[in-house]
Design a protein around this motif. Sequence first.
Motif, PDB file in Angstrom:
ATOM      1  N   SER B 396       0.861  -1.183   0.000  1.00  0.00           N
ATOM      2  CA  SER B 396       0.000   0.000   0.000  1.00  0.00           C
ATOM      3  C   SER B 396       0.894   1.229   0.000  1.00  0.00           C
ATOM      4  O   SER B 396       1.941   1.242   0.651  1.00  0.00           O
ATOM      5  CB  SER B 396      -0.893  -0.017   1.244  1.00  0.00           C
ATOM      6  OG  SER B 396      -1.648   1.162   1.352  1.00  0.00           O
ATOM      7  N   ILE B 397       0.503   2.263  -0.734  1.00  0.00           N
ATOM      8  CA  ILE B 397       1.345   3.455  -0.846  1.00  0.00           C
ATOM      9  C   ILE B 397       0.451   4.670  -1.077  1.00  0.00           C
ATOM     10  O   ILE B 397      -0.610   4.554  -1.699  1.00  0.00           O
ATOM     11  CB  ILE B 397       2.374   3.270  -1.984  1.00  0.00           C
ATOM     12  CG1 ILE B 397       3.421   4.383  -2.004  1.00  0.00           C
ATOM     13  CG2 ILE B 397       1.701   3.125  -3.340  1.00  0.00           C
ATOM     14  CD1 ILE B 397       4.674   4.038  -2.838  1.00  0.00           C
ATOM     15  N   ASN B 403       4.686   7.575   1.380  1.00  0.00           N
ATOM     16  CA  ASN B 403       4.499   6.683   2.525  1.00  0.00           C
ATOM     17  C   ASN B 403       4.068   5.312   2.013  1.00  0.00           C
ATOM     18  O   ASN B 403       2.980   5.161   1.473  1.00  0.00           O
ATOM     19  CB  ASN B 403       3.426   7.284   3.453  1.00  0.00           C
ATOM     20  CG  ASN B 403       3.162   6.431   4.677  1.00  0.00           C
ATOM     21  OD1 ASN B 403       3.021   5.220   4.603  1.00  0.00           O
ATOM     22  ND2 ASN B 403       3.082   7.079   5.831  1.00  0.00           N
ATOM     23  N   PHE B 404       4.942   4.293   2.179  1.00  0.00           N
ATOM     24  CA  PHE B 404       4.594   2.970   1.661  1.00  0.00           C
ATOM     25  C   PHE B 404       4.682   1.921   2.747  1.00  0.00           C
ATOM     26  O   PHE B 404       5.274   2.132   3.813  1.00  0.00           O
ATOM     27  CB  PHE B 404       5.497   2.584   0.486  1.00  0.00           C
ATOM     28  CG  PHE B 404       6.940   2.347   0.866  1.00  0.00           C
ATOM     29  CD1 PHE B 404       7.308   1.228   1.603  1.00  0.00           C
ATOM     30  CD2 PHE B 404       7.924   3.223   0.466  1.00  0.00           C
ATOM     31  CE1 PHE B 404       8.633   1.002   1.947  1.00  0.00           C
ATOM     32  CE2 PHE B 404       9.251   3.004   0.802  1.00  0.00           C
ATOM     33  CZ  PHE B 404       9.600   1.894   1.555  1.00  0.00           C
ATOM     34  N   GLN B 405       4.113   0.788   2.434  1.00  0.00           N
ATOM     35  CA  GLN B 405       4.210  -0.372   3.303  1.00  0.00           C
ATOM     36  C   GLN B 405       4.222  -1.618   2.428  1.00  0.00           C
ATOM     37  O   GLN B 405       3.416  -1.745   1.515  1.00  0.00           O
ATOM     38  CB  GLN B 405       3.000  -0.418   4.234  1.00  0.00           C
ATOM     39  CG  GLN B 405       2.942  -1.690   5.052  1.00  0.00           C
ATOM     40  CD  GLN B 405       1.715  -1.747   5.902  1.00  0.00           C
ATOM     41  OE1 GLN B 405       1.419  -0.797   6.613  1.00  0.00           O
ATOM     42  NE2 GLN B 405       0.995  -2.843   5.823  1.00  0.00           N
ATOM     43  N   HIS B 429       7.695  -0.559   6.668  1.00  0.00           N
ATOM     44  CA  HIS B 429       7.103   0.735   6.334  1.00  0.00           C
ATOM     45  C   HIS B 429       8.208   1.755   6.112  1.00  0.00           C
ATOM     46  O   HIS B 429       9.246   1.687   6.766  1.00  0.00           O
ATOM     47  CB  HIS B 429       6.197   1.165   7.503  1.00  0.00           C
ATOM     48  CG  HIS B 429       5.836   2.607   7.456  1.00  0.00           C
ATOM     49  ND1 HIS B 429       6.472   3.571   8.216  1.00  0.00           N
ATOM     50  CD2 HIS B 429       4.923   3.259   6.719  1.00  0.00           C
ATOM     51  CE1 HIS B 429       5.960   4.745   7.937  1.00  0.00           C
ATOM     52  NE2 HIS B 429       5.018   4.590   7.051  1.00  0.00           N
ATOM     53  N   ILE B 431       9.366   5.866   4.052  1.00  0.00           N
ATOM     54  CA  ILE B 431       9.155   7.010   3.175  1.00  0.00           C
ATOM     55  C   ILE B 431      10.135   6.818   2.012  1.00  0.00           C
ATOM     56  O   ILE B 431      11.333   6.595   2.232  1.00  0.00           O
ATOM     57  CB  ILE B 431       9.428   8.327   3.917  1.00  0.00           C
ATOM     58  CG1 ILE B 431       8.430   8.505   5.078  1.00  0.00           C
ATOM     59  CG2 ILE B 431       9.379   9.517   2.958  1.00  0.00           C
ATOM     60  CD1 ILE B 431       6.994   8.760   4.691  1.00  0.00           C
TER      61      ILE B 431
END
Lengths: 447, 488
Positions: B396-397, B403-405, B429, B431
């Motif tokens: 997810s981003i 901001n991503f995971q 997680h 940046i």
Amino acid sequence: MSTTSHKTWPKLTSQDEFRFLMELVLNRSTGDHTLVSLHDQQSGTTRFANNQIVQNVDMRRGSVSVTVAFGQRHGTASTTDFSAGKVQETVARATHIAERSPDDPEYLPPVKPQHYVTTPTSRPETALAGPARRLEYTSEAIGQCRMENLGAAGIVSSSMATVGVAASTGLFAHEARTDARFSLTVQTGDATGWSAAAHRSIDHLKVQERTLTAIDKAKRGLEVRELPPGRYTVILEPAAVAGLWYSLLWALDAKSYEKNTSALSGKLGRQIVDTRLTFRNVPAHEDLLGIGFTPDGLPTVASDWITDGVLTQLSYDRFTAKARGIDNIPTLDAPCLSASGLPPPTLQDMIKHTERAILVTNFWYIRTVNPTNLTLTGMTRDGTFLVENGAIVSAVKNFRFHESPLRVFNRIEASTNPTEAITSETGKLLVPAMTLSDFNFSSVTRF
Amino acid sequence: MHAHRNPDQDELAELALKRVVASGAEYGDIRLLDSTTQTIRGEDRRIASIRDAQDSGFGIRVLYHGAWGFAASSVLSLEEAPRVADLAIDIAKGSASLARERVKLADEPVHRDRIVTARRIDPFAVTLDKKTALLLETMESIHRQPGIVRSSASLWARRDRKLFVSTEGSRLEFDLLALSGDFDATAIHDGRFASRSFNTPHLRMGYELIDDANFLAVAPRIASEAVEKVKAPTTDPGQYDLVLDPEHLSLTMHESCGHPSELDRALGYEANYAGTSFLTTDTRGTFRYGSSHVNLVADNCEPETLAATGYDDDGVTCQQWDIVRDGIFVGYCTNREVAPKIGETRSRGSNRADSWSAVPIVRIANIGLEPGSATLDELLADVTRGIYIEGHGSYSIDQRRYNFQFGGDAFWLIENGRRTHMVRDVVYHGITPEFWGSCDGVADRSHRRRYGFITCGKGQPAQSGWMTHAASHARFRNVNVIGGQAGS
């Protein structure tokens, strides 16, 4: 261009024409069972960004699909060419596949003829809408944004389809379906505001009202503050509720439930969310996008899925339903979530009576992190605000969340009446806006 | 019913483009596409479906007074072509009525060419018996492992025969293949379930891709690792060094580098859907995207990769260029429309549509991480406490790609330079520029592998983009691992 330039549209496959196609297929097929499916669509989208059109497209696609079965062996072929020769060739391709397929122990012959309740799946004003009508709405949205010196990006789309399913069992279903959509992101600097709508009727998109909503959100975003991650009371607008709720629907699959690979396994008949919540399917609801029949040719039905917080229904494929002796398979084409027992405030009332909370317009990129307990992650998007002492005091930088719908929908503090909701990651639902406590925002992004 | 005679493709193209030219439009093109897709899907020891889809039609794109119109139809007839051409012209005129800034296309030489995917074994000539037997035997093999409760296995093949003709005189013929195969195993233990998967890359080659993947040799390991994964201890949240395998990196690169390097996003075209980009046009040439170990190269010329089609859907030659060089962001993916907006005189040739019915849009190129000089063992050896991650999991981003995971498909604890045992529930997680800034080692070319995507969502109406991402293993320091139980 005239507003309804229907004379330029090719005619979609009618009921009689689909019957002719069906007979062409059935006369050619040597299978024990044969299923014919039709999807014939005319659709268009006007897409804009930076206050001008960047794409403006119109498309007509017809497709017919044939499944042939010999005993438990089956194969499917499809074509977009409706000429008699190509349709017959498609039957031959499906036959070729079926003859070479291994037995499928879960294959079931097509269903017998069904009785369908007439569902109002199409609206003439949408069927007749073309590029000119889409341009008119686009111009309206862009014009309002230009007047405010804001940037508009979005879409106006409309489509009409004729859909059919027929089989060697005598099954026959055919209907027209329309769909119109509007979504808008308003930009000013780093701030964005968003609003969206989907309806069978293009007359019900409420373009002006939704444009003003998106403009208001963008303008409120000019002053933004950064809050630390943590647990907050949240006020979720309907789109945000829809995003979280929609993720729950995937866990309703009956086969996964029985194999203990669903987060809901073992929970049928048990309370899974707040006892005030009820979840139903309402195909005939005029604000939902219900359909008359499924791809299998089964009629869609009004049904209860969660009653007073208790899970009462699962989503069955035909094989699993037969194994469980379920004759009438429930469908989820027109979902509606409602809350009872609470005095239904408006969203504005909820804000007014909140001491401190984060107001979330929409979530984005929602994904499952832990399928066992349905923990999800995702980002807030296009309008995230701090509410203090009954008023929106500023925008806040967007948060990432980690939460499970099985947890958050047990922490409801307030709820509105069900409202239309659509996002880029969900189908259309009716859901309330909600105030939820103790919502876990795990990190913050840079805008 | 459409009882029209099937016209010659060139005849239809000529008929349509003549009308476009006569309308006064400054540019027009037509794409005629005939696609065949075969999908064989197995589930829990059975073949659940075999589908053979034929999808043909044409799309006409018109640029009139600096504004676009596009119309398409699956009815391939001499009666339909003029209707669709006239509709595209009419729509373009409507667009022009709201235009503030005229589209001006970057120049491109006229090309006349034919592109054919090289293949040893035509996937459509391989018998269904052989394919279904492979999938059934693979699933049987998986279920022989105690603890396995579910399995799936599938094969996918696509052939695209396409003709592109433009009013500028380009005429390009394509006969392209793409192929992939995959399977997975799901295990259950103590009220939990977990899956482990195996995927061939999606590549433009023949059935030799599947033969060489040797499903039956790999399946027992995948099944065994699914069981090990579901029984593995959970991860303590904290800072870890990560060593990421090429398949995992393909997704990380795609989401955190590929999408932000699409110029149409940076210019706001996707603001209402896929999002914009933190790599705004003022950052090109100066912004530190990652450490000096990070060199991300777009290569739409590498044979067998998804975006290496000779020419894109603007009729522009496929090219190779830098996206990030020595850690600095230097280049975008572009098309003929957006390239001039940043002063570039030629498109990078990265404009693609997912079907005849869709208008081409800027797409991520085959962006890959340039190999370094280490071996995988050397990358691991310098890790005291870390996690080795293989494959794709949850991701997810945010819409500007900061901001991503990411999760993964399988995780092993690294302790004192050695990969020890599997762990579960790993989610990290970050940046984007901070994460790539923490990269301090990339493995050498011998570790390089290619993976790709055919489901990259972008555009409204939504389209699926195809591209390949190659990488060697890479190491990242002090990354925030939050664990899959986050929020519970």
